[in-house]
Write an enzyme that holds these catalytic residues in place. Sequence first.
Site, PDB file in Angstrom:
ATOM      1  N   ARG A   1     -16.045  -2.767  -6.201  1.00 44.57           N
ATOM      2  CA  ARG A   1     -14.914  -2.705  -5.278  1.00 44.57           C
ATOM      3  C   ARG A   1     -13.982  -3.893  -5.503  1.00 44.57           C
ATOM      4  O   ARG A   1     -12.765  -3.791  -5.345  1.00 44.57           O
ATOM      5  CB  ARG A   1     -15.396  -2.666  -3.817  1.00 44.57           C
ATOM      6  CG  ARG A   1     -14.251  -2.748  -2.803  1.00 44.57           C
ATOM      7  CD  ARG A   1     -14.692  -2.358  -1.404  1.00 44.57           C
ATOM      8  NE  ARG A   1     -15.936  -2.961  -0.995  1.00 44.57           N
ATOM      9  CZ  ARG A   1     -16.083  -4.228  -0.608  1.00 44.57           C
ATOM     10  NH1 ARG A   1     -15.046  -5.056  -0.600  1.00 44.57           N
ATOM     11  NH2 ARG A   1     -17.263  -4.675  -0.234  1.00 44.57           N
TER      12      ARG A   1
ATOM     13  N   ASP B   1       9.954   2.214  -6.952  1.00 46.64           N
ATOM     14  CA  ASP B   1       9.050   3.253  -7.446  1.00 46.64           C
ATOM     15  C   ASP B   1       9.585   3.696  -8.802  1.00 46.64           C
ATOM     16  O   ASP B   1      10.668   4.273  -8.895  1.00 46.64           O
ATOM     17  CB  ASP B   1       9.008   4.424  -6.460  1.00 46.64           C
ATOM     18  CG  ASP B   1       7.969   5.470  -6.848  1.00 46.64           C
ATOM     19  OD1 ASP B   1       7.813   5.736  -8.051  1.00 46.64           O
ATOM     20  OD2 ASP B   1       7.334   6.048  -5.937  1.00 46.64           O
TER      21      ASP B   1
END
Length: 383
Positions: A50, A173
Amino acid sequence: MERGLNTRCLHLEETEGKTEHYGALSYPIYQTATYAHPGAGKSTGYDYSRLQNPTREHLEKTVASLEGGIDAFALSTGMAAITLLMEIFEPGDHMIAEADLYGGSIRFFDNVSKKNHYEFTYLNCSKDDIEGAIKGNTKAIYIETPTNPMMNVSDIAAISRIAKKHNLLLIVDNTFLSPYFQNPLKLGADIVIHSGTKFLGGHNDTLAGFIVTNSDEIKEKLRFLIKTTGAGLSPFDSWLILRGMKTLGIRMEKSQENAIRIANWLKEQHIVKKVYYPGLPEHPGYEIIKRQARGFGSMITFDVDTKEHAWKIIESVRMIKFAESLGGVETLITYPTTQTHADVPDEVRIQNGITPCTLRLSIGIEDIEDLLAELSYVFHLPE
């Protein structure tokens, strides 16, 4: 001297000349959740997947290299990347966002971020007065360029100057053009977002998202947040994106070559009322995109004369697939009204130019003669 983009899709300079991983040319999939330590207070450099995993780390370094960032963060989806990014802000913060964003981004901002007491002002950032919308609590400007799906082109460098003047972050983006055609960080952006599912992966076989930054402060915040919130990309999916990126350049070039031919073909069809493609000289953003990017991409949006014609087209395609995605090797056609922008309120969708007559194409790498033959068949079916 910086190496070329195609070379950087394949090689990290820091790994050259080494024979790690038994000389494997395909970077190994480290399919492990945890790592054994040699002793107390000692580490191999990896503790728990993780936090970080060798396969994901290799992917992140490759994406950071392509975008010209100091670090990249690989997440489970593009929306997971946006979700993580929003955690660097505080309740009460205000953001100026492009009105013609991907519908999932608008859905997230309006239903999750606003619940967390973030404020948003939506503008057409290619022509509206951004500076006039800045308030005392404004923290960032969030744009897509070209936009999804109306292909509006914003001047990244000009918006960056506004952002810096007011001490704001500029978030771009870059999904539609990918780092192969456009590098917003080099134009003054602070953060770049990608849906890695699209052009970076390129094969419609996995989901991924990326955040890239050139700020040490943002890097440290995001590195803490990615291990804390836990949406890092899995080892196998990291490997799939690495594999896909090896052909990023040749896919982008072929898809763009096809797109230019198709955009010009669409202009000649009597049922087509308007074609939105920034590679057409008549597009209002044509000169801007020529200045700030190395290509125009392979996304085309167009309006037909009636809703019935739009439906007939999407129900008649065969090789071209009616599907809700983009950036893969296969050509896809999308109906934004019921797919990508279904959750955007009708009045907002119409204001942005998305009507029941609007269709979006993601052009793939098929032979152009086959694509044009299919489109000609579909467009000329008897009434």
